[in-house]
Design an enzyme around this catalytic site. Structure first.
Site, short mmCIF file in Angstrom:
data_model
loop_
_atom_site.label_atom_id
_atom_site.label_comp_id
_atom_site.label_asym_id
_atom_site.label_seq_id
_atom_site.Cartn_x
_atom_site.Cartn_y
_atom_site.Cartn_z
N GLY A 169 0.82 -1.21 0.00
CA GLY A 169 0.00 0.00 0.00
C GLY A 169 0.85 1.26 0.00
O GLY A 169 1.94 1.31 -0.59
N SER A 170 0.39 2.26 0.72
CA SER A 170 1.03 3.58 0.65
C SER A 170 2.40 3.65 1.29
O SER A 170 3.12 4.64 1.09
CB SER A 170 0.12 4.63 1.29
OG SER A 170 -1.05 4.80 0.50
N THR A 171 2.81 2.62 2.06
CA THR A 171 4.19 2.65 2.56
C THR A 171 5.18 2.60 1.41
O THR A 171 6.31 3.09 1.53
CB THR A 171 4.46 1.47 3.53
OG1 THR A 171 4.22 0.23 2.85
CG2 THR A 171 3.58 1.56 4.76
N PHE A 172 4.77 2.04 0.28
CA PHE A 172 5.65 1.97 -0.89
C PHE A 172 5.89 3.36 -1.49
O PHE A 172 6.83 3.55 -2.26
CB PHE A 172 5.08 1.03 -1.95
CG PHE A 172 6.05 0.74 -3.07
CD1 PHE A 172 7.04 -0.21 -2.93
CD2 PHE A 172 5.98 1.45 -4.26
CE1 PHE A 172 7.95 -0.46 -3.95
CE2 PHE A 172 6.86 1.21 -5.29
CZ PHE A 172 7.86 0.24 -5.13
N LYS A 173 5.06 4.33 -1.13
CA LYS A 173 5.24 5.68 -1.65
C LYS A 173 6.59 6.27 -1.23
O LYS A 173 7.08 7.21 -1.86
CB LYS A 173 4.10 6.57 -1.20
CG LYS A 173 2.77 6.21 -1.86
CD LYS A 173 1.59 6.97 -1.26
CE LYS A 173 0.27 6.55 -1.90
NZ LYS A 173 -0.90 7.17 -1.25
#
Length: 509
Positions: A238-242
């Protein structure tokens, strides 16, 4: 009359044998030759079995002699700090000793199990030769020990785990299904490795009916307590990959100023489609949000578009710099391969850049992402073992920190650290704030299942350092909550408090 010749007409000796070999018939010679060949064949076969096939036969599962020998003495210890978290106890049965565990469920994701019936896993498996005493490094004189078949006492495995940090991780996860990986950014030392629900490795260490029943019960448990979710399970991050996408955008020059508008329209349509990339917050729907604002608010549209601008090749390279697509990531226990596709269209790339589509990661690799940013862009190879010692404490192998990859430059890492701090101070990661410390983090709530109908995965990755310290932060952590009874599942609500507790345990040492 002439003198009569002695012997037969062929000139042979008495009995008709060849001249000079009196009394040996052709049949006798053939029998002797045959016996000689049999003797040679037996010698060849014995040599083949005892020399060339010795290792194969020694390790054959049907060879019970080695199993009996293996458990004829106490097994070496796996240690956390100065304490042994494993032991051995006499059985009074066929096998003299069996494995025991101190706080087995607390350390199961680290130790694995050693069972007389079901074999070994985790550190019990990778370091089995040392623990069982068969490692050649334990022998005082290896050649004589091999000839005399003398078994050496088992050695010890000293881990990098910190008991207080491990306890904080397991306590923070509680009854939820999830995992924690915490590392020291400057060295790669793993400080905590937790997976819940857990299990007691000692419950099936022997050969009794109770051991078999315990194993069967664990194997049929739908919560899969024996799965090491920290190392062996991947989840969409999810957004941790951002964090990876932001680093790639800065490193490639796609973004030069984190506070400048990114020219991202609203709505942002996935390339080649009429499908908008939806944001979770209405605040993200303002056009032209900056990277700084997008990271603080976790805006899908901005980071998805930036991933497309960076391009597939550079995005894949950025992900691989942090450990993605690595099939041989050993701690020494092997971690499952985290995935970032290297073949996809731009719409899929946009989704992958926000940690969806086929992007999947272990908690260990996401901890490496946070650690690499904390360590000025240098990702250290994760290590679970500090040293291996003989029974008398002599070190036979010491594990030294080593660089895994330089994921991004120090300048890029510094800018991403600023973005992560802002996400904790002013954005979605407020639950990770720690008094007297600087905390940088990123939340993630990852959709999964058919048509995204599954319970979302709640993620949080972070690093922390004492306020005012110029040193590399002493801890980076990744937390995933895969299943919970909570009515609202978000990374900030479920995973960030766990990460906070883990980081506090390190900072208070």
């Amino acid at each position: 009359m002439g003198r009569r010749r002695r012997g037969g007409a062929d000139g042979g000796g008495p009995g008709g044998g060849p001249q000079g070999l009196p009394g040996i018939s052709v049949t006798g010679r053939r029998a002797g030759t045959f016996c000689l060949l049999l003797t040679v064949a037996l010698c060849v076969q014995a040599t083949r079995v005892q020399v060339f096939r010795a290792d194969e036969l020694n390790h054959n599962s049907a060879n019970q002699r080695l199993v009996v020998e293996r458990y004829s003495q106490p097994r070496g210890s796996i240690r956390v700090g100065a304490d042994s978290v494993t032991g051995s106890e006499p059985t009074g049965g066929r096998y003299d000793y069996k494995r025991t565990y101190t706080d087995g469920p607390l350390y199961a994701a680290v130790t694995g199990y050693s069972s007389q019936t079901y074999g070994n896993s985790q550190l019990e498996g990778t370091e089995d030769a040392l623990l069982s005493g068969t490692d050649s490094r334990l022998a005082s004189w290896a050649v004589w020990d091999a000839v005399a078949r003398r078994q050496n006492p088992g050695g010890d495995v000293r881990t990098t785990i910190d008991r207080a940090v491990q306890e904080a991780a397991v306590r923070g996860l509680g009854r939820q299904q999830g995992a924690v990986a915490a590392v020291e950014p400057a060295t790669g030392r793993i400080l905590a490795l937790a997976s819940t629900p857990s299990y007691d490795p000692g419950s099936f260490a022997g050969t009794s009916a109770d051991d078999r029943e315990a194993w069967s019960r664990l194997q049929s448990d739908p919560d899969r307590p024996m799965l090491n979710r920290a190392l062996r399970q991947t989840y969409p991050p999810g957004s941790t990959f951002k964090v990876v996408t932001a680093a790639a955008a800065l490193e490639s020059g796609v973004v030069a100023d984190v506070d400048a508008p990114t020219d991202t329209p609203h709505p942002y349509l996935l390339p080649g489609t009429s499908v908008p990339l939806v944001n979770d917050s209405a605040a993200c729907d303002e056009p032209n949000q900056s990277l700084a604002t997008a990271m603080a608010l976790s805006c899908n549209s901005v980071l998805g578009r930036l991933g497309v601008e960076v391009g597939l090749r550079r995005m894949a390279a950025a992900a691989e710099g942090f450990g993605f697509n690595e099939a041989g990531l050993d701690t020494p226990v092997r971690a499952a391969r985290s995935n970032f596709d290297t073949r996809m269209d731009e719409a899929q790339l946009a989704l992958s850049s926000i940690g969806q589509f086929d992007t999947a990661a272990t908690p260990l690799v996401m901890a490496m992402v946070a650690a690499g940013i904390a360590n000025n862009g240098t990702v250290m190879r994760p290590q679970l073992v500090d040293s291996l010692t003989a029974a008398d404490g002599t070190v036979v192998h010491s594990v030294r920190p080593s660089v895994y990859r330089q994921a991004v430059g120090p300048g890029t890492a510094g800018q991403v650290r600023r973005l992560m701090v802002d996400a904790v101070e002013n954005g979605t990661g407020r639950a990770a704030r720690i008094d007297g410390a600087v905390v940088g983090g990123k939340t993630g709530t990852a959709q999964h299942g058919v048509d995204n109908t599954g319970t979302p995965y709640a993620w949080f990755i972070a690093w922390a350092a004492p306020a005012g310290s110029a040193a590399v932060p002493p801890v980076a952590v990744a937390v995933v909550v895969a299943d919970s009874d909570a009515t609202e599942v978000t990374g900030g609500g479920l995973a960030a408090p766990v990460a906070r507790a883990v980081m506090q345990a390190v900072l208070s040492r």
